[in-house]
Write an enzyme that holds these catalytic residues in place. Structure first.
Site, short mmCIF file in Angstrom:
data_model
loop_
_atom_site.label_atom_id
_atom_site.label_comp_id
_atom_site.label_asym_id
_atom_site.label_seq_id
_atom_site.Cartn_x
_atom_site.Cartn_y
_atom_site.Cartn_z
N SER A 153 6.98 -52.24 49.26
CA SER A 153 6.82 -52.77 47.92
C SER A 153 5.81 -53.92 47.89
CB SER A 153 8.18 -53.18 47.35
OG SER A 153 8.12 -53.40 45.97
N ASP A 229 11.48 -43.22 42.21
CA ASP A 229 11.35 -44.68 42.20
C ASP A 229 11.13 -45.16 40.77
OD1 ASP A 229 10.35 -47.35 42.46
OD2 ASP A 229 9.61 -46.90 44.47
N HIS A 262 13.53 -46.55 45.39
CA HIS A 262 12.82 -47.72 45.93
C HIS A 262 13.65 -48.47 46.97
CE1 HIS A 262 9.38 -50.42 45.38
NE2 HIS A 262 10.19 -51.46 45.46
#
Length: 284
Positions: A153, A229, A262
């Site tokens: 991320s 995600d 995620h």
């Protein structure tokens, strides 16, 4: 620089440690995790192992990947030292943004801030690119000629940009769910504008798509992105990286994983595969 041992525990035949030190770059105490595989114990003085740096995402510390990343078995198998720093400086004197999870503590974005009041402590680029590697090389049996970097991320953004800026240092770069073009998405616009000022030209060296457009290259690049995600469409925009690489003649491995989100459930699923992929390049 002196290290303080916070904790050490045996795992998969090696040692999972947590250490702290006074950072000259951030002006704070910094904590990081290091996993030494079992091969480190048998190495004679002067012999070294490859090292893989992992950069974490928003709200995280070194502990998130250490506790949920499931990397130790693969690192033990391949003889790789795994290093996981914090995401930002911390302490009573470090400026924060109350109620904003995506800015301030836990959200350093791996930049060297230039704007008040953040410029004194928020120097995570210098920390990751210079201070931490020197500290690791001075205290652990790592081979500075065999380094790779990865992240998740915000940390995927960090890994991509650090790797692209330092192609001679890092043999391979990988990322889970990275922010690939922070200059063009809300998370990045907010962070880069407040850390670096309102001129977008100053943001380009912290944007992997812009770096590639400006001539940066990475010979070995792997990205895994979950298709379930929640942040993919608005914040991550993996397609921008694919388009920039194609225009530049780069051939990364960008894998779109159906059904994955995620979370660290996603990361843990593919972590061993990333470590194996890095190992092939670190031992070449």
């Amino acid at each position: 620089m002196e290290l303080e041992t916070v904790s050490e525990a045996k795992s998969f035949g090696g040692v999972q440690g947590v250490y702290s030190h006074a950072s000259a770059e951030t002006g704070t105490e910094m904590t990081f995790a290091v996993y030494l595989p079992p091969q480190a114990e048998s190495f004679a003085e002067g012999e070294t192992l490859p090292v893989l740096y992992y950069l974490s995402g928003l709200t995280c510390t070194h502990a998130n990947v250490m506790e949920k990343g499931e990397y130790r078995a693969a690192c033990a198998e391949h003889g790789i030292i795994f290093v996981a720093p914090d995401t930002s400086p911390r302490g009573e004197d470090v400026p924060d943004a109350d109620g904003e999870y995506d800015f301030g503590l836990g959200a350093g974005f791996y930049v060297d801030a230039t704007q008040a009041p953040y410029e004194e402590h928020y120097r995570m680029r210098a920390y990751v690119e210079r201070e931490l590697p020197a500290l690791i090389e001075g205290n652990f049996p790592v081979d500075p000629a065999r380094q790779s970097i990865m992240g998740h991320s915000m940390g995927g953004h960090g890994a991509l940009t650090v790797g692209l800026r330092n192609p001679d240092r890092f043999r391979s770069v990988s990322a889970f769910s990275p922010i690939v073009a922070p200059s063009q998405v809300p998370w990045g616009e907010k962070a880069l504008g407040r850390y670096l000022g309102e001129d977008p030209a100053a943001w380009r060296e912290y944007d992997s798509v812009a770096l590639i457009e400006d001539g940066a290259r990475a010979d070995h690049l792997l990205v895994d992105q979950g298709m379930a995600d929640d942040f993919l469409v608005e914040q991550l925009q993996t397609h921008r990286l694919a388009e920039a690489c194609k225009a530049a003649g780069m051939e990364p491995e960008i894998r779109l994983q159906e059904g994955y989100d995620h979370s660290y459930f996603f990361i843990a699923t593919f972590m061993a595969d990333h470590i194996r992929w890095h190992a092939e390049r670190l031992k070449a």
